[in-house]
Motif scaffolding. Structure first.
Motif, mmCIF file in Angstrom:
data_model
loop_
_atom_site.group_PDB
_atom_site.id
_atom_site.type_symbol
_atom_site.label_atom_id
_atom_site.label_comp_id
_atom_site.label_asym_id
_atom_site.label_seq_id
_atom_site.Cartn_x
_atom_site.Cartn_y
_atom_site.Cartn_z
ATOM 1 N N VAL A 90 -1.409 8.311 -0.827
ATOM 2 C CA VAL A 90 -1.783 9.030 -2.041
ATOM 3 C C VAL A 90 -1.340 10.486 -1.890
ATOM 4 O O VAL A 90 -1.669 11.126 -0.892
ATOM 5 C CB VAL A 90 -3.306 8.952 -2.282
ATOM 6 N N TRP A 122 0.858 -1.175 0.000
ATOM 7 C CA TRP A 122 0.000 0.000 0.000
ATOM 8 C C TRP A 122 0.897 1.229 0.000
ATOM 9 O O TRP A 122 2.018 1.192 0.495
ATOM 10 C CB TRP A 122 -0.931 0.010 1.217
ATOM 11 N N GLU A 164 -7.106 -1.340 -9.343
ATOM 12 C CA GLU A 164 -6.521 -0.241 -8.582
ATOM 13 C C GLU A 164 -7.509 0.123 -7.475
ATOM 14 O O GLU A 164 -8.674 0.401 -7.758
ATOM 15 C CB GLU A 164 -6.285 0.982 -9.476
ATOM 16 N N SER A 195 -8.227 2.519 -3.955
ATOM 17 C CA SER A 195 -7.889 3.604 -3.037
ATOM 18 C C SER A 195 -8.877 3.566 -1.887
ATOM 19 O O SER A 195 -10.076 3.323 -2.092
ATOM 20 C CB SER A 195 -7.969 4.965 -3.728
ATOM 21 N N THR A 244 -3.425 3.618 -1.376
ATOM 22 C CA THR A 244 -3.746 2.986 -2.650
ATOM 23 C C THR A 244 -2.867 1.759 -2.869
ATOM 24 O O THR A 244 -1.767 1.671 -2.315
ATOM 25 C CB THR A 244 -3.565 3.981 -3.817
#
Length: 93
Positions: free
Chosen positions: A22, A19, A68, A70, A29
């Protein structure tokens, strides 16, 4: 309503497992890569069931075999314990 994460050390195991923070947001993310689209979509389906039970939903996108993800808690205006817990469950899938 969830409270903003105060103990940032809870992120350390997640950051060590792929991880990333961001830029410009209080969010994390990660990219999950699978063998093909079917495996990626199956993982997303299992992840969706977990997220729904937690009432905490990821921001995500899927292109072929890559998902992807987040995580942030909009109610808390940033990361919360819910994000830490959901990230751990997504990694466990």
């Amino acid at each position: 309503m969830a409270e903003k994460l105060t103990d940032r050390t809870k992120l350390d195991p997640l950051l060590a497992n792929g991880w990333a923070l961001v830029d410009g947001r209080d969010a994390i993310t990660k990219s999950f890569v699978f063998a093909d689209f079917i495996e990626a979509f199956g993982w997303m389906t299992r992840a969706a069931l977990i997220a729904e039970k937690m009432n905490h939903h990821p921001e995500w996108s899927n292109v072929y075999k890559t998902v992807e993800v987040s995580l942030t808690t909009h109610d808390a205006d940033g990361l919360s314990d819910l994000d830490v817990k959901l990230a751990g469950k997504l990694d466990a899938l």
